[in-house]
Scaffold this active site. Sequence first.
Site, PDB file in Angstrom:
ATOM      1  N   GLY A  73       0.722  26.246  -5.073  1.00 49.38           N
ATOM      2  CA  GLY A  73       1.439  26.221  -3.811  1.00 49.38           C
ATOM      3  C   GLY A  73       2.818  26.820  -4.001  1.00 49.38           C
ATOM      4  O   GLY A  73       3.276  27.026  -5.127  1.00 49.38           O
ATOM      5  N   HIS A 102       9.601  20.048  -1.676  1.00 49.30           N
ATOM      6  CA  HIS A 102      10.463  21.235  -1.785  1.00 49.30           C
ATOM      7  C   HIS A 102      11.196  21.503  -0.478  1.00 49.30           C
ATOM      8  O   HIS A 102      12.368  21.878  -0.488  1.00 49.30           O
ATOM      9  CB  HIS A 102       9.641  22.473  -2.148  1.00 49.30           C
ATOM     10  N   CYS A 115       5.659  22.878 -12.004  1.00 48.31           N
ATOM     11  CA  CYS A 115       6.255  23.547 -10.841  1.00 48.31           C
ATOM     12  C   CYS A 115       6.681  24.943 -11.254  1.00 48.31           C
ATOM     13  O   CYS A 115       7.189  25.137 -12.367  1.00 48.31           O
ATOM     14  CB  CYS A 115       7.465  22.740 -10.369  1.00 48.31           C
ATOM     15  N   LEU A 116       6.505  25.895 -10.362  1.00 44.23           N
ATOM     16  CA  LEU A 116       6.937  27.261 -10.648  1.00 44.23           C
ATOM     17  C   LEU A 116       8.450  27.365 -10.784  1.00 44.23           C
ATOM     18  O   LEU A 116       8.948  28.298 -11.412  1.00 44.23           O
ATOM     19  CB  LEU A 116       6.448  28.205  -9.542  1.00 44.23           C
ATOM     20  N   HIS A 153       3.939  17.597  -3.095  1.00 44.17           N
ATOM     21  CA  HIS A 153       4.824  18.397  -3.939  1.00 44.17           C
ATOM     22  C   HIS A 153       5.488  19.513  -3.118  1.00 44.17           C
ATOM     23  O   HIS A 153       6.711  19.695  -3.186  1.00 44.17           O
ATOM     24  CB  HIS A 153       4.008  18.984  -5.098  1.00 44.17           C
ATOM     25  N   GLU A 154       4.693  20.247  -2.350  1.00 40.98           N
ATOM     26  CA  GLU A 154       5.245  21.361  -1.578  1.00 40.98           C
ATOM     27  C   GLU A 154       6.165  20.875  -0.462  1.00 40.98           C
ATOM     28  O   GLU A 154       7.211  21.477  -0.202  1.00 40.98           O
ATOM     29  CB  GLU A 154       4.129  22.245  -1.024  1.00 40.98           C
ATOM     30  N   GLN A 202      11.623  27.907  -2.299  1.00 41.70           N
ATOM     31  CA  GLN A 202      11.527  28.384  -3.680  1.00 41.70           C
ATOM     32  C   GLN A 202      11.809  29.881  -3.800  1.00 41.70           C
ATOM     33  O   GLN A 202      12.011  30.369  -4.914  1.00 41.70           O
ATOM     34  CB  GLN A 202      10.152  28.070  -4.268  1.00 41.70           C
TER      35      GLN A 202
END
Length: 190
Positions: free
Chosen positions: A49, A147, A102-103, A143-144, A54
């Site tokens: 995701g 953000h 996480c990215l 999680h998304e 981000q």
Amino acid sequence: MATREVLSIGHPALREVAEPVAPADVTSPATQALIDDLIATMRHANGAGLAATQVGEPVRIAVMEVGDNPRYPYKPRIPLTVAINPVIEPLDDELVVINEGCLSVPLRGEVRRHVNVRVRYLDRDGGEHDEVIRGLTAATWQHECDHLDGVLFIDKVDDPTTLSTWDEYETHHRDAFVERITAFVGRVGS
């Protein structure tokens, strides 16, 4: 469609609370281009995701997709999903401990996530969705959406001794986590 730079922990944009997208702007060329860029960037980075924050865009848009993902081979499939102005509501108190990555954060760590959630959102065409999501898929949504509220998964790690780099996770923790989470996915079905 272009890939964008994924911001890393420490960048102030990751701590901003994103603004809702006006319904009239959902199908605008600018919003649609951002969605295409988010999808391209997520796929390029092998993410499950990606939230607009981000890539430095403070709007409430996230994309999710899991197929044959080398970073997350244990995750159940998620069809490409574009969530605009998502809202999450936990449905009960059942939690699962997930070793998340996480990215934007070069670490992994254990986070408690709700197993059963209700999500409401607009898709990229402005269509309204109201769905119940379970299991690891529910964790990906949480999680998304975190953000979009300026929250990183490390903010939710109860025990900092569970933090590890990706390499150390692969060496010391991956097998035990995958075994445990595979049993969980078998139990809840997603």
